[in-house]
Each structure stands twice: as C-alpha cells, then as structure tokens.
Design a protein around this motif. Structure first.
Motif, PDB file in Angstrom:
ATOM      1  N   LYS A  13       0.834  -1.215   0.000  1.00 38.30           N
ATOM      2  CA  LYS A  13       0.000   0.000   0.000  1.00 38.30           C
ATOM      3  C   LYS A  13       0.865   1.260   0.000  1.00 38.30           C
ATOM      4  N   GLN A  26      -5.423   5.384   1.894  1.00 40.77           N
ATOM      5  CA  GLN A  26      -4.674   4.130   1.658  1.00 40.77           C
ATOM      6  C   GLN A  26      -4.891   3.729   0.211  1.00 40.77           C
ATOM      7  N   TYR A  27      -3.819   3.633  -0.550  1.00 39.99           N
ATOM      8  CA  TYR A  27      -3.875   3.185  -1.938  1.00 39.99           C
ATOM      9  C   TYR A  27      -3.386   1.740  -1.983  1.00 39.99           C
ATOM     10  N   PHE A  28      -4.205   0.843  -2.529  1.00 37.79           N
ATOM     11  CA  PHE A  28      -3.854  -0.587  -2.567  1.00 37.79           C
ATOM     12  C   PHE A  28      -3.179  -0.938  -3.893  1.00 37.79           C
ATOM     13  N   LYS A  29      -1.935  -1.407  -3.791  1.00 38.75           N
ATOM     14  CA  LYS A  29      -1.161  -1.762  -4.990  1.00 38.75           C
ATOM     15  C   LYS A  29      -1.403  -3.232  -5.380  1.00 38.75           C
ATOM     16  N   GLY A  47      -5.020  -5.157  -5.769  1.00 39.84           N
ATOM     17  CA  GLY A  47      -5.303  -3.929  -5.025  1.00 39.84           C
ATOM     18  C   GLY A  47      -6.786  -3.599  -5.003  1.00 39.84           C
ATOM     19  N   ASN A  51      -8.924  -3.829  -1.535  1.00 38.44           N
ATOM     20  CA  ASN A  51      -9.602  -2.599  -1.095  1.00 38.44           C
ATOM     21  C   ASN A  51     -11.058  -2.914  -0.757  1.00 38.44           C
ATOM     22  N   ARG A  77      -9.218   1.741  -5.857  1.00 43.64           N
ATOM     23  CA  ARG A  77      -7.977   1.367  -5.163  1.00 43.64           C
ATOM     24  C   ARG A  77      -7.704   2.146  -3.885  1.00 43.64           C
ATOM     25  N   GLU A  78      -8.612   3.049  -3.511  1.00 49.89           N
ATOM     26  CA  GLU A  78      -8.302   3.915  -2.373  1.00 49.89           C
ATOM     27  C   GLU A  78      -9.411   3.929  -1.337  1.00 49.89           C
ATOM     28  N   GLU A 196      -5.240  -3.482   7.068  1.00 53.85           N
ATOM     29  CA  GLU A 196      -6.225  -4.091   6.165  1.00 53.85           C
ATOM     30  C   GLU A 196      -6.485  -5.523   6.587  1.00 53.85           C
TER      31      GLU A 196
END
Ligand code: TMP
Ligand code: ASP
Length: 260
Positions: A13, A26-29, A47, A51, A77-78, A196
């Motif tokens: 993230k 929070q950005y999920f990669k 991601g 999320n 993604r956020e 998460e």
C-alpha cells in the motif's frame, strides 16, 4: 494543481495525506511480496479486490462494535482512513497449524490447534519481524499492558466473528494477521483496528477441497492467485452480478480486453 503528499510507501500500500487533518488515504497496490520482500511479484487486480474485501470486513467488524480506522472507500484502489500511530506489533491469530508455526514447532499443516493462539511479532523489516513474547512488549514500551488487553480482547472477538463469516461461505479461517493503532485525542489515545484484512494477510482454505484461497498461492508458487482472490470476493458477494455492474466487474472487463 497541487499534488497530494505521499506519507509512506509499504509493500502492498501507499499512504497519502488525507483531505482533512487526521485522515489518510490508503492506496492498494497490485504488488505482492513474501519472505520479507525477498520474493517480489504482482497479482493483477489484487489492489482493487483487497480494497473491496477490507472495506467489507472492517464495516462488518464495526457493526459488532470493533473500533476501526476505516472511514469510507473512495474509489477502486483507495480508501479514506483515520490517521493512527501504528503499534509496532503484528498480531497473528491461529486456529489451525500452518506456515511458520508448523515449521518452527513441527506441527503438521492443517492440524487444528487445541485452542486459538495469539502470537506477537515485532514489526521491523530489518529484523525480519521476529516472534516476540508478550513480556517484551511491555519491557521495551511498544505498548502498555492496558493496550495489550484491548488488543488481545479485540483479536479474539475479530477471530470469532471472522471464523463464522468465512464458514458461512465455505471457507476455513486458518490464521490471519492484524495491526492496531493509537487514535489520539488530545493527551489521550485509544486502540483501534488499522491496516487491512484481505487474502494477503489471512490463510483461507476451501472447507471441502482444502484449496488455498490466499497469498500462499504466491508464496508457494502455486499459481492461480488472481482467481483465488476473486473467488473470496465472489463468495463474500462483492462480485455479485445481481446488484448490477460493480467496479470490480469493470476490472474483469479490463482484463478481458487485454486478452487475459
Ligand atoms: P506465518 O505462518 O508466516 O507466521 O503467517 C501467519 C499469518 O500472518 C498468515 O495468515 C499470513 C500473515 N502474515 C502477514 O500478513 N504478514 C507477514 O509478514 C507474515 C509473515 C504473515
Ligand atoms: N508481506 C510479507 C513480506 O513481504 C511477508 C508475507 O506476507 O509472507 O515480507
């Protein structure tokens, strides 16, 4: 146009400053790592799915009175979360022997544990997140005894709830990892659930076939990780076509377009 400020980039993230003080995005990669980032790869669409799954689980947990950092999902993604001071401990809850406990103590994978175990790991990449005793936590001031009481009580409640939630969709919750944070209000803080909850940090086995539906597919080179993560989301009702096209379905469309 001003660019938002990146606060931290982790393995799965990225954290950005949120729109209001005390908030974080929070950005999920799609990046996946294992064995303290010695193994690196990507799981396409991870991601987006994590999320969505994490939003779902945190929302359900808040309904049973578990305080969490989750505020709302912003886009594919956020998600917007409350800013907390992360307690530097990874809390692992185990119902069934697997992974490091099987290796360390020679217990066959899949052996149900006589009772649920809570383990603590010191969150420190340089040291490879070593297993620690509860005594180390107070001794080195990582968390107070009162905070640890809250953390262990919440971990047990979360486990009870999640065991039932996954059992209802034919999944055995073998083990999982939680992180907690301090939410400050003036001079006082309270412990809330952070980070998460997704197949990245849980072992999820199909109850009938025993098939692994989690990051062990990546860790152990089993293949099919994208499908496994999607299957968890599907069973949770997060890919439900009856509810009209969802953003996660858009992801599938995108993948089909690319001929995958
Ligand atoms: P372990 O068996 O490798 O100790 O892992 C126990 C659980 O914790 C498993 O569900 C995966 C999760 N986990 C993480 O989320 N992050 C980690 O860094 C590690 C080692 C495990
Ligand atoms: N996420 C951890 C890492 O890269 C380990 C794991 O999940 O297995 O190091």
């Amino acid at each position: 146009m001003s660019r938002r400020r990146q606060i931290y980039e982790g393995k799965a993230k990225i954290l950005y400053e949120g729109p209001e003080p005390g908030t974080i995005i929070q950005y999920f990669k799609d990046d996946a790592t294992a064995f303290n980032a010695q193994k690196k790869g990507t799981i396409n669409g991870k991601g987006v799915i994590n999320n969505r799954i994490s939003e779902y689980v945190f929302t359900r947990l808040s309904h049973i009175g578990i305080p969490t950092h989750f505020i709302k999902r912003l886009n594919m993604r956020e998600q917007l979360v409350r800013q907390v001071e992360i307690v530097p401990i990874e809390v692992v809850v185990r119902n069934v022997a697997a992974g490091s406990i099987s290796k360390r103590l020679g217990i066959a994978e899949g052996e149900p544990l006589p009772h649920t175990l809570i383990e603590y790991y010191f969150k420190n990449d340089e040291l490879g997140d070593p297993l620690i005793a509860e005594e180390h936590i107070a001794c080195f001031g990582w968390a107070s005894n009162e905070e640890m009481q809250d953390i262990s009580a919440m971990a047990i409640r979360i486990n009870d709830f999640m065991c039932g939630m996954f059992a209802a969709i034919g999944i055995r919750l073998v083990d999982f990892k939680l992180e907690f944070g301090r939410l400050w209000d003036g001079d006082y803080s309270r412990i809330i659930l952070a980070d998460e909850i997704s197949p990245d940090g849980c072992r999820l086995w199909d109850m009938i076939t025993g098939e692994k539906l989690d990051k062990d597919r990546f860790r152990r080179d089993l293949g099919g990780e994208e499908e496994a993560y999607q299957e968890v989301a599907r069973r949770l009702g997060l890919l439900d076509t009856d509810n009209g096209p969802s953003e996660v379905l858009d992801l599938n469309a995108h993948r089909k377009l690319r001929g995958k």
